[in-house]
Design a protein around this motif. Structure first.
Motif, mmCIF file in Angstrom:
data_model
loop_
_atom_site.group_PDB
_atom_site.id
_atom_site.type_symbol
_atom_site.label_atom_id
_atom_site.label_comp_id
_atom_site.label_asym_id
_atom_site.label_seq_id
_atom_site.Cartn_x
_atom_site.Cartn_y
_atom_site.Cartn_z
ATOM 1 N N ILE A 97 47.482 -14.677 -15.380
ATOM 2 C CA ILE A 97 47.735 -16.115 -15.304
ATOM 3 C C ILE A 97 46.805 -16.755 -14.255
ATOM 4 O O ILE A 97 46.408 -17.908 -14.376
ATOM 5 N N GLU A 98 46.425 -15.976 -13.243
ATOM 6 C CA GLU A 98 45.535 -16.504 -12.204
ATOM 7 C C GLU A 98 44.165 -16.864 -12.803
ATOM 8 O O GLU A 98 43.637 -17.958 -12.581
ATOM 9 N N SER A 100 43.623 -17.425 -15.938
ATOM 10 C CA SER A 100 43.882 -18.541 -16.865
ATOM 11 C C SER A 100 43.894 -19.878 -16.138
ATOM 12 O O SER A 100 43.488 -20.897 -16.686
ATOM 13 N N SER A 101 44.375 -19.875 -14.902
ATOM 14 C CA SER A 101 44.488 -21.147 -14.186
ATOM 15 C C SER A 101 43.134 -21.651 -13.694
ATOM 16 O O SER A 101 42.986 -22.828 -13.400
ATOM 17 N N GLU A 176 55.934 -22.399 -16.076
ATOM 18 C CA GLU A 176 54.594 -22.230 -15.497
ATOM 19 C C GLU A 176 53.547 -22.027 -16.607
ATOM 20 O O GLU A 176 52.457 -22.588 -16.573
ATOM 21 N N VAL A 177 53.935 -21.231 -17.601
ATOM 22 C CA VAL A 177 53.020 -20.957 -18.712
ATOM 23 C C VAL A 177 52.779 -22.241 -19.511
ATOM 24 O O VAL A 177 51.636 -22.574 -19.852
ATOM 25 N N LYS A 179 52.994 -25.304 -18.472
ATOM 26 C CA LYS A 179 52.177 -26.202 -17.648
ATOM 27 C C LYS A 179 50.692 -25.802 -17.760
ATOM 28 O O LYS A 179 49.816 -26.647 -17.931
ATOM 29 N N ASN A 180 50.437 -24.502 -17.711
ATOM 30 C CA ASN A 180 49.067 -24.003 -17.816
ATOM 31 C C ASN A 180 48.461 -24.325 -19.190
ATOM 32 O O ASN A 180 47.305 -24.739 -19.300
ATOM 33 N N GLU A 183 47.717 -28.096 -19.299
ATOM 34 C CA GLU A 183 46.567 -28.410 -18.436
ATOM 35 C C GLU A 183 45.258 -27.973 -19.076
ATOM 36 O O GLU A 183 44.270 -28.704 -19.073
ATOM 37 N N ARG A 184 45.285 -26.762 -19.631
ATOM 38 C CA ARG A 184 44.058 -26.247 -20.250
ATOM 39 C C ARG A 184 43.670 -27.077 -21.478
ATOM 40 O O ARG A 184 42.501 -27.361 -21.695
#
Ligand code: DC
Length: 230
Positions: A97-98, A100-101, A176-177, A179-180, A183-184
């Motif tokens: 996830i890091e 990915s962010s 969190e997922v 949101k990611n 955002e992406r």
């Protein structure tokens, strides 16, 4: 049967890579996951402290590009190629996830894009390739014989990604997922260089309610139709 180029674009976590891998296997084509290349560059930036939560040294990353060597090596046990960054297998590290962010920010940099696009075009020069990404049908292979654009709702995609991360033991929340993912989507569709857009001649597939088998059968039919006409 004549060889063609298959471009699969679309939003994150729409199952592009699953479909692309299935197709490549069926047709004995090469499969290239271009997202993995952007992820590997993001990993390089992270490992060299060029990118952090509120910091991105874009110039240093651009200057470092000649030192970034990306390579796919086929893993016969898995049946697909894995991503190597400067000789190291980073297949697992690039899926966190890091990474990915940070990856969308890295993928916004034009110098990064032109380096990767050039490498992708080289890999596809003999056709018989299935490549997935965001700009394959629009920028990398605008003349691809078959272009697929995949979509699904953000919630469906976040749930899929969340399940995948959970299976790997990554301790993240669904929120969190989601949101990611949102955002992406925003960064991918709003960036200046090669934003994610559907090519005029792409076929759109919304797979929110399609299972893997149904989707594969539908696309294989498209491939067979296209192959007849080239
Ligand atoms: O497909 P993916 O989620 O692994 O892609 C990771 C990121 O890389 C995504 O945020 C968009 C970017 N990307 C891109 O800009 N162009 C591509 N051809 C592939 C990926």
């Amino acid at each position: 049967m004549k060889n063609i180029t298959i471009a699969i674009d679309g939003f994150s976590s729409t199952g592009k890579s699953t479909l692309a891998k299935q197709l490549a296997k069926e047709l004995a084509y090469v499969y290239v996951d271009t997202g993995a290349m952007y992820r590997a560059v993001a990993l390089f930036a992270m490992n060299n402290s060029l990118i952090k939560a509120d910091f991105f040294d874009k110039k240093a990353l651009i200057d470092s590009l000649p030192k970034i060597q990306l390579e796919f090596k086929f893993n016969s046990d898995l049946g697909f190629a894995e991503m190597y960054l400067n000789g190291e297998n980073v297949e697992k590290q690039i899926r966190t996830i890091e990474v990915s962010s940070f990856v969308s920010k890295v993928a916004e940099v034009s110098e990064v894009r032109s380096k990767l696009v050039e490498q992708q075009q080289e890999m596809g020069k003999n056709k018989a390739i299935v490549m997935d990404g965001r700009d394959i049908g629009t920028v990398v292979f605008p003349d691809a014989e078959l272009k697929i654009f995949m979509t699904a709702s953000a919630e469906t995609r976040a749930q899929r990604r969340f399940d995948e991360l959970q299976q790997k033991g990554d301790n993240v929340s669904y929120e969190e997922v989601l949101k990611n993912v949102v955002e992406r989507d925003y960064i991918d569709t709003h960036r200046e260089d090669s934003p994610l857009v559907i090519a005029d001649d792409a076929i759109e597939i919304d797979n929110s309610y399609l299972n893997r088998e149904e989707q594969f059968a539908a696309v294989l039919e498209l491939v067979n139709e296209v192959v007849k006409t080239v």
